[in-house]
Design an enzyme around this catalytic site. Sequence first.
Site, short mmCIF file in Angstrom:
data_model
loop_
_atom_site.label_atom_id
_atom_site.label_comp_id
_atom_site.label_asym_id
_atom_site.label_seq_id
_atom_site.Cartn_x
_atom_site.Cartn_y
_atom_site.Cartn_z
N HIS A 150 0.82 -1.22 0.00
CA HIS A 150 0.00 0.00 0.00
C HIS A 150 0.85 1.26 0.00
CE1 HIS A 150 0.15 -0.04 4.56
NE2 HIS A 150 0.09 1.25 4.39
N ASP B 288 1.15 -7.65 2.35
CA ASP B 288 1.27 -6.22 2.03
C ASP B 288 2.73 -5.77 1.84
OD1 ASP B 288 0.86 -3.51 1.81
OD2 ASP B 288 -0.47 -3.35 3.54
N SER C 187 4.05 2.42 8.26
CA SER C 187 3.85 1.38 7.26
C SER C 187 5.14 1.14 6.52
CB SER C 187 2.78 1.79 6.27
OG SER C 187 1.55 1.44 6.77
N1 ARG Z 1 -4.51 0.62 7.45
C1 ARG Z 1 -3.22 0.61 6.85
C2 ARG Z 1 -2.61 2.01 6.87
O1 ARG Z 1 -3.05 2.84 7.56
C3 ARG Z 1 -3.26 0.00 5.49
C4 ARG Z 1 -3.96 0.81 4.44
C5 ARG Z 1 -3.94 0.24 3.06
N2 ARG Z 1 -4.80 -0.91 2.89
C6 ARG Z 1 -6.09 -0.87 2.51
N3 ARG Z 1 -6.77 -1.97 2.47
N4 ARG Z 1 -6.68 0.25 2.17
O2 ARG Z 1 -2.05 2.56 6.00
N1 GLU Z 2 -0.98 1.46 7.46
C1 GLU Z 2 -0.39 2.52 8.20
C2 GLU Z 2 0.56 3.36 7.36
O1 GLU Z 2 0.36 3.57 6.21
C3 GLU Z 2 0.21 1.96 9.41
C4 GLU Z 2 -0.86 1.61 10.29
C5 GLU Z 2 -0.99 2.60 11.38
O2 GLU Z 2 -1.61 3.65 11.22
O3 GLU Z 2 -0.42 2.26 12.42
O4 GLU Z 2 1.47 3.95 7.85
#
Ligand code: ARG
Ligand code: GLU
Length: 722
Positions: free
Chosen positions: A94, A230, A657
């Site tokens: 991502h 991921d 991330s």
């Molecule tokens: N929650 C994670 C972050 O904050 C992953 C986001 C990307 N994945 C998704 N299914 N949209 O970035």
């Molecule tokens: N998916 C998040 C990012 O893009 C990390 C998850 C979080 O917020 O801890 O940095």
Amino acid sequence: MDCKRYVSLHWVISLFLLIAVSIPLKSRAEEGMWIPTLLEKYNMQDLQKLGFKLSAKDIYDVNHSSLKDAVVLFGGGCTGEIVSSKGLVLTNHHCGYASIQALSSVENNLLKDGFWAYSQKEELAVPSLKVRFLERMEDVSQIVLKGVDALKDQSKQKELIEERCDALIKQYSKDEFTEVSVKPILYGNQYFMYIYKIYKDVRLVGAPPSSIGKFGGDTDNWVWPRHTGDFSMFRIYATKEGAPANYSADNVPLQSKNHLKIKLGELNEGDPTMVMGYPGKTQLYLPSPAISMYQNVSFPTRISIRDLKLSTWKESMNKDPKVDIQYASKYARTANGWKKWQGAILGLSRFHAIERKQEQEKQFQAWVNEEPNRIAKYGHILSDFDSLYNEFVPYHKRQVFYEEIVERGADIFELCSILNTFIHDKDKGLHVEKKDIIKKLDKFYKDYDPEVDANVLGKLLVLYKQNIDPKYYGESMDKVSRYIGKGKFASRLYNKSFLVDSAATKSFIRKYKRKDRDKLTSDPIFHLKYEMDQTYVFTSFFKYQYIKEKISATQKLYVKALQEMNGDQPFMADANLTMRVSYGQIKGYNPKDGVYYSPFTTLKGVYQKSQQSIVDYQAPKKLIALYKEKNYGVYANKNGNLPVAFCASNHTTGGNSGSPVLNVKGELIGVNFDRCWDGTMSDLMFDPRFCRNIILDVRYVLFVIDKYAGATNLIEEMDIVE
Ligand code: ARG
Ligand code: GLU
């Protein structure tokens, strides 16, 4: 009979040892994203107690290579790590998403199909992607804050601080590949300077198909147990001398100062974990009225606006594969915050965050009341917060509506902003490269569908009208507002605008002369957006900013007082997108009564979840076949399962991330990519019982590269230890 009398001493000692090792570490150890240069002072004891075999200098050193030299700020807000001596970067799928999307088309859909370079020649340059290495950081508080407190006027203080920061930046910036920033920590009670080297030739090396890299999609996002592969891989290129450079076919893979070793082998619950990376923003010292504002006003408002936007997009994405690609990245971006805030509201209310903050505030007030001079300095803080937030909330709510609907509501409003900046710069006589604007327009129109966007605009304007008092609208919106919600009013509005047509807009830019200005300013959509902006700014924004600054000043004093109250104990600084270290352990958790989550998932879970009829769960056939063959090689656990992900108690946030997750020796065991739903409140309040980060097991990464993609060229160049 009292059995205790019969217990042997030996037994007592073993029991004591058992209790001693199983007592959870104080929450202080797990909470916090620590500043690398302060590890020696604050954290090394904790780290050693946890079992880490590293010295502070192994983690951060300016004179010798250290772990910091293998960690990069990837793009604008992710982390990546160097995993070979040839500049190979590992990060999340991502985090690479926008780059992979930019290289994709309907015919050649790298998001969907994945991409692997089986030789360096096949790697794809990604325009405008860059990575930054931290050269060094330094506490510059003495320089920046000297004499500041003596100035009574706050704006004078601000000016002086800005001047000092600018001077430092100027002094240390030497070329276009050096970036210097000076950032406040602890709400401006301290300042740090950061010097980065920026590499601008970064190429895509590998990405699994979305059906692995985004397996579980937005359904599983923020959720544990997790089965998303991921990750994606890039390579940094530099001149033959190893210097950063813009893209050139002559560039060669960078030999960076350090790269991480990758550790294969069994992981267990309780194993220590360290995360190094670039956490973006936390606000752990906010007072209770602020928590209440987030929990009850900002998060619910943002969620309801995005509900509308997301469902409108999704409907069209499901119907049209072209729209599906065009809106994939925007959708993921928008849905990500939308879902996180839902988790945060849940966590904050379930764990009574407001009451807990109030309890801490009582203790703080009691400490203040102990001494008259504390009362004089700090006695007013909590009541100031109360009255300030009281005044602030309605302004804040309007700001949220403005941000979500006017600033980045419909796509076409974003386009208006690009054009507005253009004519504004032209008016001021600044030199503007028209070809740069055209590039921005191309990027915009590539991912833009007028019909979808008109639909979004129509619905969002209805929401704006329902919630915002007409005095904040602006004249044009006033006129339009009569039609809002009636028939296809947004499409009618849209059809009168030349901005819908990319050729017309580009030709407007190419031929632009001062006299053409009116053509743009009288365009119905541009005019509408412009007036909404202006009216909002004059009727609400200035006051919003004014109260916000007063809140910041109070917050700064509050944190200073808390630090004083804390004495010599380690005091963590909120995240601010600078390099940090957090540590914890692989750990399951108990999200609610009667439920326990184990901290490991395996490929079996992918198989169990997979369903060809549900987009988010369409695991690739080849992966399922590999699962059935159980041909996992060295990547399997002893019990024959293939690990996919694990969760741990590291305090992380957005920006982390792609961060490397390291074992006690500083070897790579995983890649951080998410947090658990029940703990997303950790940006405001960390609770070691429920806050967990989600990590991709590095063995799954290697398995996918090796057995799924057959990219053994990449496996060979990595430094894998068994
Ligand atoms: N929650 C994670 C972050 O904050 C992953 C986001 C990307 N994945 C998704 N299914 N949209 O970035
Ligand atoms: N998916 C998040 C990012 O893009 C990390 C998850 C979080 O917020 O801890 O940095």
